[in-house]
Design a protein around this motif. Structure first.
Motif, mmCIF file in Angstrom:
data_model
loop_
_atom_site.group_PDB
_atom_site.id
_atom_site.type_symbol
_atom_site.label_atom_id
_atom_site.label_comp_id
_atom_site.label_asym_id
_atom_site.label_seq_id
_atom_site.Cartn_x
_atom_site.Cartn_y
_atom_site.Cartn_z
ATOM 1 N N LEU A 200 0.834 -1.200 0.000
ATOM 2 C CA LEU A 200 0.000 0.000 0.000
ATOM 3 C C LEU A 200 0.871 1.252 0.000
ATOM 4 C CD1 LEU A 200 -2.753 1.372 0.151
ATOM 5 C CD2 LEU A 200 -2.694 1.068 2.649
ATOM 6 N N LYS A 201 1.921 1.236 0.809
ATOM 7 C CA LYS A 201 2.814 2.393 0.875
ATOM 8 C C LYS A 201 3.492 2.650 -0.471
ATOM 9 C CE LYS A 201 5.173 2.973 4.612
ATOM 10 N NZ LYS A 201 6.183 2.833 5.709
ATOM 11 N N THR A 202 3.917 1.583 -1.128
ATOM 12 C CA THR A 202 4.569 1.739 -2.428
ATOM 13 C C THR A 202 3.606 2.298 -3.468
ATOM 14 O OG1 THR A 202 6.025 -0.135 -1.936
ATOM 15 C CG2 THR A 202 5.853 0.540 -4.219
ATOM 16 N N LEU A 203 2.387 1.777 -3.495
ATOM 17 C CA LEU A 203 1.403 2.260 -4.461
ATOM 18 C C LEU A 203 1.054 3.728 -4.208
ATOM 19 C CD1 LEU A 203 -0.835 -0.909 -4.422
ATOM 20 C CD2 LEU A 203 0.314 -0.022 -6.463
ATOM 21 N N GLN A 204 0.913 4.097 -2.954
ATOM 22 C CA GLN A 204 0.628 5.492 -2.624
ATOM 23 C C GLN A 204 1.798 6.392 -3.002
ATOM 24 O OE1 GLN A 204 -0.311 4.977 1.545
ATOM 25 N NE2 GLN A 204 -2.523 4.932 1.160
ATOM 26 N N HIS A 205 3.011 5.909 -2.764
ATOM 27 C CA HIS A 205 4.205 6.674 -3.125
ATOM 28 C C HIS A 205 4.259 6.888 -4.635
ATOM 29 C CE1 HIS A 205 8.841 7.180 -2.336
ATOM 30 N NE2 HIS A 205 8.325 8.196 -3.009
ATOM 31 N N ALA A 206 3.969 5.829 -5.390
ATOM 32 C CA ALA A 206 3.968 5.947 -6.846
ATOM 33 C C ALA A 206 2.933 6.965 -7.314
ATOM 34 C CB ALA A 206 3.698 4.585 -7.479
ATOM 35 N N ALA A 207 1.744 6.898 -6.743
ATOM 36 C CA ALA A 207 0.693 7.851 -7.116
ATOM 37 C C ALA A 207 1.083 9.271 -6.757
ATOM 38 C CB ALA A 207 -0.612 7.462 -6.431
ATOM 39 N N ASP A 208 1.645 9.467 -5.573
ATOM 40 C CA ASP A 208 2.041 10.807 -5.121
ATOM 41 C C ASP A 208 3.171 11.376 -5.961
ATOM 42 O OD1 ASP A 208 0.145 10.648 -3.136
ATOM 43 O OD2 ASP A 208 1.559 10.135 -1.538
ATOM 44 N N SER A 209 3.996 10.490 -6.524
ATOM 45 C CA SER A 209 5.123 10.956 -7.345
ATOM 46 C C SER A 209 4.692 11.354 -8.751
ATOM 47 C CB SER A 209 6.190 9.856 -7.434
ATOM 48 O OG SER A 209 5.766 8.798 -8.289
ATOM 49 N N GLY A 210 3.436 11.105 -9.080
ATOM 50 C CA GLY A 210 2.930 11.450 -10.405
ATOM 51 C C GLY A 210 3.185 10.381 -11.452
ATOM 52 N N ALA A 211 3.524 9.174 -11.021
ATOM 53 C CA ALA A 211 3.789 8.091 -11.963
ATOM 54 C C ALA A 211 2.503 7.625 -12.642
ATOM 55 C CB ALA A 211 4.456 6.921 -11.250
ATOM 56 N N ASP A 212 2.619 7.259 -13.902
ATOM 57 C CA ASP A 212 1.526 6.626 -14.635
ATOM 58 C C ASP A 212 1.628 5.114 -14.576
ATOM 59 O OD1 ASP A 212 0.551 9.172 -15.835
ATOM 60 O OD2 ASP A 212 2.511 9.109 -16.821
ATOM 61 N N LEU A 213 2.834 4.625 -14.308
ATOM 62 C CA LEU A 213 3.106 3.196 -14.307
ATOM 63 C C LEU A 213 4.048 2.859 -13.160
ATOM 64 C CD1 LEU A 213 3.245 0.320 -15.669
ATOM 65 C CD2 LEU A 213 5.165 1.227 -17.018
ATOM 66 N N LEU A 214 3.695 1.850 -12.379
ATOM 67 C CA LEU A 214 4.586 1.284 -11.385
ATOM 68 C C LEU A 214 5.042 -0.077 -11.887
ATOM 69 C CD1 LEU A 214 5.952 1.100 -8.580
ATOM 70 C CD2 LEU A 214 3.807 0.126 -7.707
ATOM 71 N N ILE A 215 6.350 -0.268 -11.983
ATOM 72 C CA ILE A 215 6.919 -1.567 -12.323
ATOM 73 C C ILE A 215 7.510 -2.148 -11.047
ATOM 74 C CG2 ILE A 215 8.645 -2.812 -13.667
ATOM 75 C CD1 ILE A 215 8.458 -0.648 -15.787
ATOM 76 N N ALA A 216 7.050 -3.341 -10.675
ATOM 77 C CA ALA A 216 7.491 -3.966 -9.436
ATOM 78 C C ALA A 216 7.997 -5.377 -9.705
ATOM 79 C CB ALA A 216 6.351 -4.008 -8.421
ATOM 80 N N HIS A 217 8.881 -5.830 -8.832
ATOM 81 C CA HIS A 217 9.383 -7.200 -8.920
ATOM 82 C C HIS A 217 8.407 -8.174 -8.269
ATOM 83 C CE1 HIS A 217 12.230 -10.398 -9.342
ATOM 84 N NE2 HIS A 217 12.470 -10.509 -8.052
ATOM 85 N N HIS A 218 7.862 -7.800 -7.135
ATOM 86 C CA HIS A 218 6.870 -8.621 -6.435
ATOM 87 C C HIS A 218 5.512 -7.944 -6.563
ATOM 88 C CE1 HIS A 218 10.540 -9.647 -3.755
ATOM 89 N NE2 HIS A 218 10.409 -10.583 -4.677
#
Length: 268
Positions: free
Chosen positions: A63-81
């Motif tokens: 949840l923290k990672t997804l929120q961080h990605a959204a707050d950073s203005g990212a359109d795409l989050l690429i994750a390993h897990h």
């Protein structure tokens, strides 16, 4: 006439702005996601905005990672897990909140698990081997009949302590060292990021003196000493930061996409 080789998807927009579906197709092809019987749902796990201008990358999807990605203005989050591991999950509790965070931000989530460990250019193991200047590389680390790690030789022999100190500087993680080898030196090394503790026997069979991997497992504790192989545990998380960062840099080179690494270490 087609020669049968995979084609690179057409990406019609200007540099720094890529259609989501074309970028996903390029990633699927580049990472060869269909080559591995991986329980992770590799590829696009959550669909969001149709155009990608900014990318965030991370090891885990929390949840923290997804929120961080959204707050950073990212359109795409690429994750390993990612969020899905071979079985259906009810959309309740923390899983619901993770999905809600992504969907409310119109954030795409793309996941590459085993394909990113194994990739010969931007994979976790390839990047670690390159950072350690390993020579005479060959496949290592059996995973369901496929080799996803690498074995090689250091340019010069090091004491086990000096090698562990070198890995610590590379990862930022204090290493756990099991000195099971016949001598406290490192020259012939196997590299398997994440959960590679079960590969001690394979390392011994290949004549390696040391295994570098992520996290220990109790059931494999005695293997190092009984097979005569040193094992350096550098952290599951810390051995898997390399691939997502290298992949993001590759996207910047290829498409001009801005990117950011989201660092949320677990200490494991």
């Amino acid at each position: 006439m087609s020669d049968g080789s995979p084609s690179t998807p057409s990406i019609p927009l200007t540099r720094g702005e890529v259609p989501r579906d074309a970028l996903v197709a390029w990633l699927n092809d580049y990472l060869n996601v269909g080559a591995y019987p991986d329980p992770s749902l590799n590829g696009l796990q959550i669909g969001g905005t149709n155009v990608i201008r900014r990318v965030a990358v991370s090891v885990d999807t929390s949840l923290k990672t997804l929120q961080h990605a959204a707050d950073s203005g990212a359109d795409l989050l690429i994750a390993h897990h990612g969020l899905f591991w071979g079985q259906p999950l009810a959309v309740t509790g923390p899983h619901r909140e993770r999905l809600r965070a992504a969907l409310s931000a119109d954030l795409n989530l793309y996941v590459s698990h085993i394909p990113l460990d194994a990739h010969p250019e931007v994979g976790n193991n390839a990047m670690i081997a390159r950072a350690l200047t390993l020579q005479n590389l060959r496949p290592f680390g059996d995973w369901q009949g496929q080799k996803i790690g690498l074995a090689g030789e250091l340019p010069f022999e090091q004491t086990l302590q000096d090698f562990a100190d070198r890995v610590q500087k590379l990862t930022g993680e204090i290493c756990l060292v099991h000195g099971g080898g016949q001598s406290p030196t490192v020259r012939r090394l196997g590299v398997l990021s994440g959960s590679g503790a079960g590969s001690v026997a394979e390392a011994a069979t290949m004549g390696l003196d040391t295994l570098l991997t992520g996290e220990p497992e109790h059931k494999h504790f005695h293997d190092a000493f009984e097979y005569g192989v040193n094992v350096v545990y550098a952290g599951h998380y810390e051995t898997e930061v390399f691939g997502v960062r290298a992949l993001a840099a590759r996207l910047e080179d290829e498409f001009g996409l801005a990117w950011q690494f989201l660092h949320h270490p677990t200490g494991l």
